[in-house]
Design an enzyme around this catalytic site. Structure first.
Site, PDB file in Angstrom:
ATOM      1  N   ASP A  21       0.818  -1.212   0.000  1.00  0.00           N
ATOM      2  CA  ASP A  21       0.000   0.000   0.000  1.00  0.00           C
ATOM      3  C   ASP A  21       0.856   1.268   0.000  1.00  0.00           C
ATOM      4  O   ASP A  21       1.948   1.290   0.564  1.00  0.00           O
ATOM      5  CB  ASP A  21      -0.925  -0.009   1.225  1.00  0.00           C
ATOM      6  CG  ASP A  21      -2.077   0.975   1.071  1.00  0.00           C
ATOM      7  OD1 ASP A  21      -2.394   1.363  -0.074  1.00  0.00           O
ATOM      8  OD2 ASP A  21      -2.666   1.361   2.098  1.00  0.00           O
ATOM      9  N   HIS A  38       2.099   3.470  -9.211  1.00  0.00           N
ATOM     10  CA  HIS A  38       1.904   2.038  -9.463  1.00  0.00           C
ATOM     11  C   HIS A  38       3.090   1.456 -10.232  1.00  0.00           C
ATOM     12  O   HIS A  38       3.507   0.323  -9.996  1.00  0.00           O
ATOM     13  CB  HIS A  38       0.591   1.797 -10.201  1.00  0.00           C
ATOM     14  CG  HIS A  38      -0.625   2.178  -9.393  1.00  0.00           C
ATOM     15  ND1 HIS A  38      -0.810   1.746  -8.100  1.00  0.00           N
ATOM     16  CD2 HIS A  38      -1.695   2.978  -9.677  1.00  0.00           C
ATOM     17  CE1 HIS A  38      -1.939   2.241  -7.619  1.00  0.00           C
ATOM     18  NE2 HIS A  38      -2.489   2.994  -8.559  1.00  0.00           N
ATOM     19  N   LEU A 132      10.398 -20.392  -5.250  1.00  0.00           N
ATOM     20  CA  LEU A 132       9.363 -19.570  -4.616  1.00  0.00           C
ATOM     21  C   LEU A 132       8.049 -19.622  -5.406  1.00  0.00           C
ATOM     22  O   LEU A 132       8.055 -19.554  -6.637  1.00  0.00           O
ATOM     23  CB  LEU A 132       9.858 -18.111  -4.566  1.00  0.00           C
ATOM     24  CG  LEU A 132       8.854 -17.046  -4.137  1.00  0.00           C
ATOM     25  CD1 LEU A 132       8.490 -17.188  -2.665  1.00  0.00           C
ATOM     26  CD2 LEU A 132       9.422 -15.641  -4.394  1.00  0.00           C
TER      27      LEU A 132
HETATM   28  C1  IPE Z   1      -5.430  -2.621  -0.141  1.00  0.00           C
HETATM   29  O1  IPE Z   1      -5.130  -1.292  -0.276  1.00  0.00           O
HETATM   30  C2  IPE Z   1      -5.446  -3.302  -1.478  1.00  0.00           C
HETATM   31  C3  IPE Z   1      -4.143  -3.466  -2.134  1.00  0.00           C
HETATM   32  C4  IPE Z   1      -2.985  -3.124  -1.652  1.00  0.00           C
HETATM   33  C5  IPE Z   1      -4.190  -4.096  -3.430  1.00  0.00           C
HETATM   34  P1  IPE Z   1      -6.259  -0.165  -0.413  1.00  0.00           P
HETATM   35  O2  IPE Z   1      -5.535   1.124  -0.555  1.00  0.00           O
HETATM   36  O3  IPE Z   1      -7.194  -0.542  -1.479  1.00  0.00           O
HETATM   37  O4  IPE Z   1      -7.011  -0.284   0.970  1.00  0.00           O
HETATM   38  P2  IPE Z   1      -7.827   0.817   1.795  1.00  0.00           P
HETATM   39  O5  IPE Z   1      -8.799   1.441   0.860  1.00  0.00           O
HETATM   40  O6  IPE Z   1      -6.821   1.788   2.314  1.00  0.00           O
HETATM   41  O7  IPE Z   1      -8.453   0.032   2.899  1.00  0.00           O
HETATM   42  C1  IPE Z   2      -1.730   0.271  -3.391  1.00  0.00           C
HETATM   43  O1  IPE Z   2      -1.497   1.631  -3.427  1.00  0.00           O
HETATM   44  C2  IPE Z   2      -2.046  -0.288  -4.753  1.00  0.00           C
HETATM   45  C3  IPE Z   2      -3.448  -0.670  -4.954  1.00  0.00           C
HETATM   46  C4  IPE Z   2      -4.373  -0.636  -4.046  1.00  0.00           C
HETATM   47  C5  IPE Z   2      -3.842  -1.084  -6.274  1.00  0.00           C
HETATM   48  P1  IPE Z   2      -2.674   2.703  -3.374  1.00  0.00           P
HETATM   49  O2  IPE Z   2      -3.035   3.024  -4.795  1.00  0.00           O
HETATM   50  O3  IPE Z   2      -3.768   2.252  -2.511  1.00  0.00           O
HETATM   51  O4  IPE Z   2      -1.919   3.936  -2.746  1.00  0.00           O
HETATM   52  P2  IPE Z   2      -2.496   4.945  -1.673  1.00  0.00           P
HETATM   53  O5  IPE Z   2      -2.946   4.139  -0.496  1.00  0.00           O
HETATM   54  O6  IPE Z   2      -3.620   5.686  -2.323  1.00  0.00           O
HETATM   55  O7  IPE Z   2      -1.339   5.816  -1.348  1.00  0.00           O
HETATM   56 MG    MG Z   3      -4.120   2.458  -0.494  1.00  0.00          MG
END
Ligand code: IPE
Ligand code: IPE
Ligand code: MG
Length: 246
Positions: A21, A38, A132
């Site tokens: 995240d 990303h 892995l």
């Molecule tokens: C969790 O992150 C999903 C992934 C890392 C793929 P999110 O950014 O979607 O989760 P919330 O919205 O903070 O709970």
């Molecule tokens: C995690 O990073 C990737 C996915 C959930 C796809 P985020 O896109 O949720 O990044 P933040 O949390 O908004 O910084």
């Molecule tokens: Mg996020």
């Protein structure tokens, strides 16, 4: 330095799950588009996959896209799907060299057909690799995974006339058999980066007794040294599984 942390070969987790995240915030802090975050996140993921492979970790589940992530803009969703597809196509040599097997967990039927096909092909192409196992959680939700397992069970009963799931047969083991990858052991360690303290629907069933490790760092800033720090912290934990200290 974190990367010099000594890790005893024993007491390493067999299965690590990572909630990767913070990609969006990483980009926003740099005045870049979220999509750039990303892209950088994918680079981190590749580094961590290599590090886990070098450490002889047997299983690594990466949370790539949740069943809730469809709420994002079409542009962001399209970009993430495109990245996954491109990565799976381009990195086969990397997986082959490192004997890494690619698997999937999540609702494959809810994915765009080209992504589903790419995941299936990557799974086929790497099936025989004994190193892995990387499980990509894509269109994954912990609740959805349990719902799909129960549906599979009911469908299997329908195929055999007279077979009905009786209350007595509804057990944890029975449900587990119908999860996406019943052969994979439960995660020992679940890592979440990005400074959020929640599961966001990740490995609800399998993670019942996982050790959690939270990192304030945003995923694109994560390195092998941070993985080693998480593993060192894991090795300090006392796992009791509801029992008493031995
Ligand atoms: C969790 O992150 C999903 C992934 C890392 C793929 P999110 O950014 O979607 O989760 P919330 O919205 O903070 O709970
Ligand atoms: C995690 O990073 C990737 C996915 C959930 C796809 P985020 O896109 O949720 O990044 P933040 O949390 O908004 O910084
Ligand atoms: Mg996020």
């Amino acid at each position: 330095m974190a990367s010099s942390v000594v890790l005893a070969g024993s007491r390493l987790p067999r299965h690590i799950g990572i909630i990767m995240d913070g990609n969006g915030r990483w980009a926003q802090r740099k005045n870049l588009l979220r999509t750039q975050g990303h892209l950088e996140g994918l680079k981190s993921a590749k580094k961590i996959v290599k590090a886990a492979s070098d450490l002889h970790i047997p299983f690594l589940t990466l949370y790539v896209f949740s069943t809730e992530n469809w709420k994002r803009t079409a542009e962001e969703v399209g970009f993430i799907m495109g990245l996954v597809k491109q990565h799976l196509k381009a990195e086969l040599d990397f997986y082959r060299e490192n004997r890494i097997r690619i698997r999937h967990t999540g609702d494959i039927q809810g994915l765009p057909p080209d992504i589903a096909r790419e995941l299936e092909e990557a799974g086929e192409d790497t099936r025989s690799f004994e190193g892995l196992q990387v499980i990509l959680a894509l269109n994954y939700g912990g609740r959805d995974a349990i719902v799909r397992a129960v549906r599979r069970w009911l469908a299997s009963c329908e195929k055999e006339p007279g077979e009905k799931p009786l209350p007595a047969t509804v057990t944890e083991e029975a449900i587990r058999r119908f999860l996406d990858n019943p052969d994979i052991p439960d995660p020992d360690l679940i890592i979440r980066t990005g400074g959020e303290y929640r599961t966001s629907n990740f490995l609800l069933w399998e993670g019942a007794y996982a050790e959690y490790y939270f990192s304030e760092l945003l995923w694109p800033d994560w390195t092998e040294g941070d993985l080693r720090s998480a593993l060192a912290a894991y090795q300090e934990r006392e796992r009791r599984f509801g029992g008493r200290k031995p």
